[in-house]
Write a protein that holds these residues in place. Structure first.
Motif, short mmCIF file in Angstrom:
data_model
loop_
_atom_site.label_atom_id
_atom_site.label_comp_id
_atom_site.label_asym_id
_atom_site.label_seq_id
_atom_site.Cartn_x
_atom_site.Cartn_y
_atom_site.Cartn_z
N ALA A 1 0.81 -1.23 0.00
CA ALA A 1 0.00 0.00 0.00
C ALA A 1 0.84 1.27 0.00
N LEU A 2 2.02 1.22 0.64
CA LEU A 2 2.82 2.44 0.79
C LEU A 2 4.08 2.46 -0.07
N GLY A 3 4.52 1.28 -0.50
CA GLY A 3 5.75 1.23 -1.32
C GLY A 3 6.98 0.92 -0.49
N PHE A 4 6.83 0.91 0.84
CA PHE A 4 7.95 0.57 1.73
C PHE A 4 7.38 0.18 3.09
N TYR A 5 8.23 -0.33 3.96
CA TYR A 5 7.78 -0.72 5.30
C TYR A 5 7.77 0.53 6.19
N ALA A 6 6.65 0.80 6.84
CA ALA A 6 6.54 2.01 7.67
C ALA A 6 6.57 1.70 9.16
N SER A 7 5.77 0.74 9.61
CA SER A 7 5.67 0.49 11.06
C SER A 7 6.73 -0.47 11.59
N GLY A 8 7.43 -1.12 10.70
CA GLY A 8 8.46 -2.07 11.12
C GLY A 8 9.18 -2.59 9.89
N HIS A 9 10.00 -3.62 10.07
CA HIS A 9 10.72 -4.21 8.93
C HIS A 9 10.90 -5.70 9.20
N PRO A 10 10.74 -6.55 8.19
CA PRO A 10 10.87 -7.99 8.41
C PRO A 10 12.25 -8.40 8.96
N LEU A 11 13.26 -7.56 8.72
CA LEU A 11 14.61 -7.91 9.17
C LEU A 11 15.04 -7.23 10.46
N GLU A 12 14.10 -6.48 11.10
CA GLU A 12 14.52 -5.69 12.27
C GLU A 12 15.02 -6.56 13.42
N ASP A 13 14.53 -7.82 13.52
CA ASP A 13 14.99 -8.71 14.58
C ASP A 13 16.44 -9.17 14.34
N PHE A 14 16.91 -9.01 13.11
CA PHE A 14 18.26 -9.48 12.76
C PHE A 14 19.20 -8.32 12.44
N ALA A 15 18.76 -7.09 12.75
CA ALA A 15 19.53 -5.90 12.36
C ALA A 15 20.97 -5.93 12.88
N ASP A 16 21.16 -6.30 14.15
CA ASP A 16 22.51 -6.30 14.73
C ASP A 16 23.41 -7.31 14.04
N SER A 17 22.87 -8.50 13.75
CA SER A 17 23.67 -9.54 13.06
C SER A 17 24.08 -9.07 11.68
N ILE A 18 23.13 -8.47 10.95
CA ILE A 18 23.42 -8.01 9.59
C ILE A 18 24.47 -6.89 9.63
N SER B 1 26.80 -6.43 11.73
CA SER B 1 28.14 -6.94 12.05
C SER B 1 28.81 -7.60 10.85
N MET B 2 28.00 -8.01 9.87
CA MET B 2 28.54 -8.72 8.70
C MET B 2 28.57 -7.88 7.43
N ALA B 3 27.69 -6.87 7.36
CA ALA B 3 27.57 -6.10 6.12
C ALA B 3 27.79 -4.61 6.38
N LYS B 4 28.72 -4.03 5.64
CA LYS B 4 29.01 -2.60 5.83
C LYS B 4 28.21 -1.72 4.86
N PHE B 5 27.59 -2.36 3.86
CA PHE B 5 26.84 -1.61 2.86
C PHE B 5 25.37 -2.01 2.87
N ASP B 6 24.53 -1.08 2.42
CA ASP B 6 23.14 -1.42 2.13
C ASP B 6 22.75 -0.71 0.84
N SER B 7 21.51 -0.88 0.41
CA SER B 7 21.12 -0.30 -0.89
C SER B 7 21.18 1.22 -0.89
N GLY B 8 21.16 1.82 0.31
CA GLY B 8 21.21 3.29 0.38
C GLY B 8 22.60 3.87 0.24
N ASN B 9 23.62 3.16 0.73
CA ASN B 9 24.99 3.74 0.68
C ASN B 9 25.93 3.01 -0.25
N MET C 1 26.30 -7.42 1.54
CA MET C 1 25.00 -6.85 1.93
C MET C 1 24.14 -7.93 2.56
N GLY C 2 23.18 -7.50 3.35
CA GLY C 2 22.25 -8.47 3.96
C GLY C 2 20.86 -8.28 3.41
N GLY C 3 20.11 -9.36 3.29
CA GLY C 3 18.75 -9.25 2.78
C GLY C 3 17.91 -10.45 3.18
#
Length: 226
Positions: free
Chosen positions: A185-202, A204-212, A224-226
């Motif tokens: 409906a919005l084009g992106f996740y607004a209230s949360g993210h499917p990977l937020e529970d794994f954010a710290d692990s990602i 520690s392993m990935a220095k880049f994401d699609s934004g940088n 990258m993590g996904g």
């Protein structure tokens, strides 16, 4: 941006309503200022994004499938008759030619009816009945029957109307489904993210994401993590 960050980001987001990629980037950026993004709400959202204290309310025009005419119809009905009390009340008061089933579905999936019920799955399952109820009420109003019924019932004292159908009894969506429909409906996740529970692990392993990722140079090895 330094002195009035909520107003700044509300203006920037409103300026990029049609650009999902930029919206997602600015929303991620504003979180560093501890500015909360409030979901869209048919009772409080305007066409664009609006600042409310240390938060920004999502604009109706940024919901996929909602054209300017639909947004204006919603705001107009709200200004004329006050806040909507339910999904059925909304279907009664907003012209069905501008706000059809697809638009209503997007509004529910984005969280714009959470003030009425927390079970978005139940609201989607009830949509056909709500549309039918609204169409019948609009026909009655045109024929003058509504005023007659209101006279005998003493009017509606606010909240749910006596003749309103109940929501269908269905199991709520899982967190994963809720977020997937929100993204639809919005084009992106607004209230949360499917990977937020794994954010710290990602992190520690990935220095880049699609934004940088564009900050890297040709030949760099990227994880990258996904």
């Amino acid at each position: 941006k330094a002195h009035y960050p909520t107003h700044f980001y509300a203006a920037v987001l409103s300026n990029e309503l049609a650009n999902t990629e930029k919206l997602a980037r600015y929303i991620a950026e504003m979180k560093t200022f501890d500015i909360k993004l409030l979901p869209p709400d048919v009772n409080t959202s305007q066409e664009g994004f609006t600042p409310i204290g240390k938060a920004i309310r999502f604009g109706l025009a940024a919901i996929k499938g909602l054209g300017t005419s639909a947004v204006q119809m919603i705001i107009g009905a709200r200004e004329d008759g006050g806040p909507f009390t339910s999904l059925f009340d909304f279907a009664e008061r907003v012209d069905s030619r501008a706000v059809n089933k697809r638009v209503l579905e997007s509004l529910i999936k984005s969280g714009a009816f959470d003030f009425y019920a927390q079970n978005r799955a139940a609201m989607v399952a009830t949509l056909d009945r709500a549309i039918e109820h609204g169409a019948r009420a609009q026909r009655d109003k045109l024929s003058g029957q509504t005023d007659l019924f209101a006279m005998f019932s003493g009017g509606n004292g606010g909240g749910e109307k006596a003749d309103e159908p109940k929501l269908s009894e269905v199991a709520p969506w899982s967190k994963k489904e809720l977020l997937a429909f929100e993204k639809e409906a919005l084009g992106f996740y607004a209230s949360g993210h499917p990977l937020e529970d794994f954010a710290d692990s990602i992190r520690s392993m990935a220095k880049f994401d699609s934004g940088n990722m564009a900050e890297g140079t040709h030949g760099d090895q990227v994880a990258m993590g996904g």
